[in-house]
Design an enzyme around this catalytic site. Structure first.
Site, PDB file in Angstrom:
ATOM      1  N   CYS A  82      20.648  48.554  26.091  1.00 37.22           N
ATOM      2  CA  CYS A  82      20.561  47.723  27.615  1.00 37.22           C
ATOM      3  C   CYS A  82      20.366  46.039  27.147  1.00 37.22           C
ATOM      4  O   CYS A  82      18.872  46.768  26.316  1.00 37.22           O
ATOM      5  CB  CYS A  82      20.146  48.368  28.261  1.00 37.22           C
ATOM      6  SG  CYS A  82      20.314  47.165  30.326  1.00 37.22           S
ATOM      7  N   CYS A  85      16.786  45.685  29.829  1.00 35.44           N
ATOM      8  CA  CYS A  85      16.053  46.289  29.033  1.00 35.44           C
ATOM      9  C   CYS A  85      15.367  46.986  27.976  1.00 35.44           C
ATOM     10  O   CYS A  85      14.938  47.809  28.175  1.00 35.44           O
ATOM     11  CB  CYS A  85      15.743  47.024  30.534  1.00 35.44           C
ATOM     12  SG  CYS A  85      16.397  48.202  30.788  1.00 35.44           S
ATOM     13  N   CYS A 130      23.248  50.473  34.047  1.00 33.13           N
ATOM     14  CA  CYS A 130      21.826  51.463  33.587  1.00 33.13           C
ATOM     15  C   CYS A 130      20.701  51.396  34.779  1.00 33.13           C
ATOM     16  O   CYS A 130      20.678  50.664  35.827  1.00 33.13           O
ATOM     17  CB  CYS A 130      21.124  49.394  33.015  1.00 33.13           C
ATOM     18  SG  CYS A 130      19.414  50.250  32.005  1.00 33.13           S
ATOM     19  N   CYS A 133      17.761  49.625  34.493  1.00 29.75           N
ATOM     20  CA  CYS A 133      17.733  47.752  35.042  1.00 29.75           C
ATOM     21  C   CYS A 133      18.528  47.024  35.765  1.00 29.75           C
ATOM     22  O   CYS A 133      18.875  45.867  36.851  1.00 29.75           O
ATOM     23  CB  CYS A 133      17.392  46.700  34.167  1.00 29.75           C
ATOM     24  SG  CYS A 133      18.704  45.962  33.192  1.00 29.75           S
ATOM     25  N   CYS A 153      34.108  52.655  29.089  1.00 25.64           N
ATOM     26  CA  CYS A 153      34.158  51.004  28.926  1.00 25.64           C
ATOM     27  C   CYS A 153      33.313  49.768  28.450  1.00 25.64           C
ATOM     28  O   CYS A 153      33.075  49.765  30.267  1.00 25.64           O
ATOM     29  CB  CYS A 153      35.819  51.006  28.928  1.00 25.64           C
ATOM     30  SG  CYS A 153      36.635  49.575  27.909  1.00 25.64           S
TER      31      CYS A 153
END
Length: 167
Positions: A82, A85, A130, A133, A153
């Site tokens: 991510c 984070c 995510c 976060c 995707c």
């Protein structure tokens, strides 16, 4: 229909369409507030950390232009994390070329992402974010390859690639 009823109908229809355009479609207001995340920041802190393009995607559920991400053509062994984070999200072994112009995966790493309905004008999709976060990553569809049949995707700007690392 007499002219007065027609005028009332047209006025009501215009009001309904305006209401939808202002806030009745798309992501529900306050939806993110209902879910708690381990990593939280103010909008100002997120903007400073991410920059304008990543902020628009991760924090405002934007979408990058198809074919614009170098991560779509990334084929080395490694982990996609991510951009907000650094949580590991996808291993390179789950990446495949979907032909869509966005990095695609058939499965995330364990305990990496969460999903929720994303209601648009004509269709409800499944948003992927995510789990640490809450950053918007992209959407998941049921037209992927075996073994899962899923196509995660993802926006390339929502992730960073860490080469050589394995999950």
């Amino acid at each position: 229909m007499d002219p007065m009823n027609k005028r009332s109908f047209l006025g009501w229809t215009a009001s309904a369409i305006a209401g939808l355009a202002i806030g009745g479609c798309g992501r529900a207001k306050g939806a993110e507030a209902a879910e708690r995340f381990e990593v939280t920041r103010t909008p100002t802190e997120w903007k400073r950390l991410l920059g304008p393009q990543r902020y628009a995607i991760l924090r405002e559920a934007g979408t990058e232009r198809a074919g614009s991400s170098p991560l779509d053509k990334e084929h080395r062994k490694g982990i996609f994390v991510c951009a907000g984070c650094a949580l590991p999200l996808y291993g390179s072994a789950a990446k495949y070329d979907s032909g869509t112009g966005w990095p695609s995966f058939f499965k995330p790493l364990p305990n990496a992402v969460r999903t929720k309905p994303d209601k648009g004008w004509f269709v409800t999709r499944t948003e992927v974010h995510c789990r640490r976060c809450g950053g918007h990553l992209g959407h998941v569809f049921d037209d992927g390859p075996p073994p899962t049949g899923k196509r995660y995707c993802m926006n390339g700007l929502a992730m960073r690639f860490v080469p050589g690392r394995s999950a």
